[in-house]
Design a protein around this motif. Structure first.
Motif, PDB file in Angstrom:
ATOM      1  N   VAL A 138       0.828  -1.206   0.000  1.00  8.52           N
ATOM      2  CA  VAL A 138       0.000   0.000   0.000  1.00  8.52           C
ATOM      3  C   VAL A 138       0.862   1.256   0.000  1.00  8.52           C
ATOM      4  O   VAL A 138       2.057   1.212   0.240  1.00  8.52           O
ATOM      5  N   GLY A 139       0.185   2.394  -0.261  1.00  7.05           N
ATOM      6  CA  GLY A 139       0.794   3.695  -0.086  1.00  7.05           C
ATOM      7  C   GLY A 139       1.769   4.138  -1.156  1.00  7.05           C
ATOM      8  O   GLY A 139       1.811   3.627  -2.269  1.00  7.05           O
ATOM      9  N   LEU A 140       2.586   5.130  -0.794  1.00 12.86           N
ATOM     10  CA  LEU A 140       3.546   5.743  -1.709  1.00 12.86           C
ATOM     11  C   LEU A 140       4.554   4.716  -2.205  1.00 12.86           C
ATOM     12  O   LEU A 140       4.970   4.742  -3.363  1.00 12.86           O
ATOM     13  N   LYS A 141       4.930   3.795  -1.337  1.00  9.95           N
ATOM     14  CA  LYS A 141       5.886   2.756  -1.724  1.00  9.95           C
ATOM     15  C   LYS A 141       5.343   1.949  -2.906  1.00  9.95           C
ATOM     16  O   LYS A 141       6.069   1.615  -3.835  1.00  9.95           O
ATOM     17  N   LEU A 142       4.057   1.658  -2.872  1.00  8.72           N
ATOM     18  CA  LEU A 142       3.418   0.922  -3.952  1.00  8.72           C
ATOM     19  C   LEU A 142       3.439   1.730  -5.241  1.00  8.72           C
ATOM     20  O   LEU A 142       3.800   1.224  -6.298  1.00  8.72           O
ATOM     21  N   LYS A 143       3.067   2.989  -5.177  1.00 10.75           N
ATOM     22  CA  LYS A 143       3.051   3.866  -6.352  1.00 10.75           C
ATOM     23  C   LYS A 143       4.449   3.937  -6.970  1.00 10.75           C
ATOM     24  O   LYS A 143       4.608   3.831  -8.185  1.00 10.75           O
ATOM     25  N   ASN A 144       5.461   4.103  -6.132  1.00 13.99           N
ATOM     26  CA  ASN A 144       6.839   4.168  -6.624  1.00 13.99           C
ATOM     27  C   ASN A 144       7.268   2.842  -7.252  1.00 13.99           C
ATOM     28  O   ASN A 144       7.991   2.827  -8.247  1.00 13.99           O
ATOM     29  N   GLN A 145       6.828   1.719  -6.688  1.00 10.02           N
ATOM     30  CA  GLN A 145       7.199   0.418  -7.222  1.00 10.02           C
ATOM     31  C   GLN A 145       6.610   0.204  -8.613  1.00 10.02           C
ATOM     32  O   GLN A 145       7.273  -0.302  -9.506  1.00 10.02           O
ATOM     33  N   VAL A 146       5.353   0.599  -8.805  1.00 12.17           N
ATOM     34  CA  VAL A 146       4.707   0.465 -10.109  1.00 12.17           C
ATOM     35  C   VAL A 146       5.489   1.246 -11.151  1.00 12.17           C
ATOM     36  O   VAL A 146       5.822   0.728 -12.219  1.00 12.17           O
ATOM     37  N   GLN A 147       5.810   2.494 -10.847  1.00 15.17           N
ATOM     38  CA  GLN A 147       6.541   3.337 -11.794  1.00 15.17           C
ATOM     39  C   GLN A 147       7.945   2.795 -12.047  1.00 15.17           C
ATOM     40  O   GLN A 147       8.418   2.756 -13.187  1.00 15.17           O
TER      41      GLN A 147
END
Length: 195
Positions: A138-147
């Protein structure tokens, strides 16, 4: 009819799930992680190395491959990896009709007229939701991982093929899994393969 279907995909777009369902509906083989096992056998490289460098660049930096070490004969483990992957994918495609996910298969089989090359993409929210469901992140870590994963996958594709990953002209069919959903993507791919 298209005997071979390659599926390139953004991280979290559901490519593996869609590929499996397409293979089931068409009654053909499905190859994804099997490629890693065969490339390890063929190349002699470690499974960890093949998993790490087979789909993703070492980093999301545009200079990710700048310092790849070459042996005295001008080859490298990456060259060995590419040659083994190319051989394995061609062999799978030659043996029987199949769906192949990832591994630059669309490029490797680009000269086959019986190959349908598909690219799956989705908006960030759709991809993040899927990754949250599967991996629980979840969270910002997830968003960064996708990118990060998409960037690294694109750099890997460009390094090995010289082409731009995700560019519509490199594929026969590009589908937005976010707006279409998994079932509709499966249906459209099956219909395109059967034409």
């Amino acid at each position: 009819m298209k005997n071979i279907i390659t599926i390139s995909r953004e991280f979290g777009s559901g490519g593996r799930t869609i590929g499996k369902q397409v293979a089931q509906k068409l009654g053909i083989e499905f190859y994804d992680r099997d490629i890693i096992t065969k490339v390890v056998e063929e190349s002699g490289l470690t499974r960890k190395y093949v998993e790490h460098y087979g789909e993703f660049a070492p980093s999301a930096d545009r200079f990710a491959y700048s310092f790849v070490g070459l042996d005295e004969d001008g080859s490298s483990p990456l060259t060995q990896l590419w040659k083994a992957r190319e051989k394995v994918i061609r062999q799978f495609a030659q043996e029987k009709p199949c769906v192949i996910v990832g591994s630059c298969a669309d490029y490797i089989l680009r000269d086959r007229e019986d190959c349908l090359r598909v690219f799956l993409y989705a908006d960030d929210e759709t991809k993040e939701e899927r990754i949250r469901e599967i991996y629980g992140k979840v969270g910002l870590k997830l968003k960064n991982q996708v990118q990060d994963m998409d960037k690294r996958r694109g750099l890997n594709y460009q390094y090995f093929t010289g082409q731009e990953w995700g560019k519509a002209q490199n594929y026969d069919l590009a589908l937005n899994r976010g707006s279409l959903g998994i079932d509709k993507c499966v249906q459209l791919i099956v219909e395109a393969a059967e034409e």
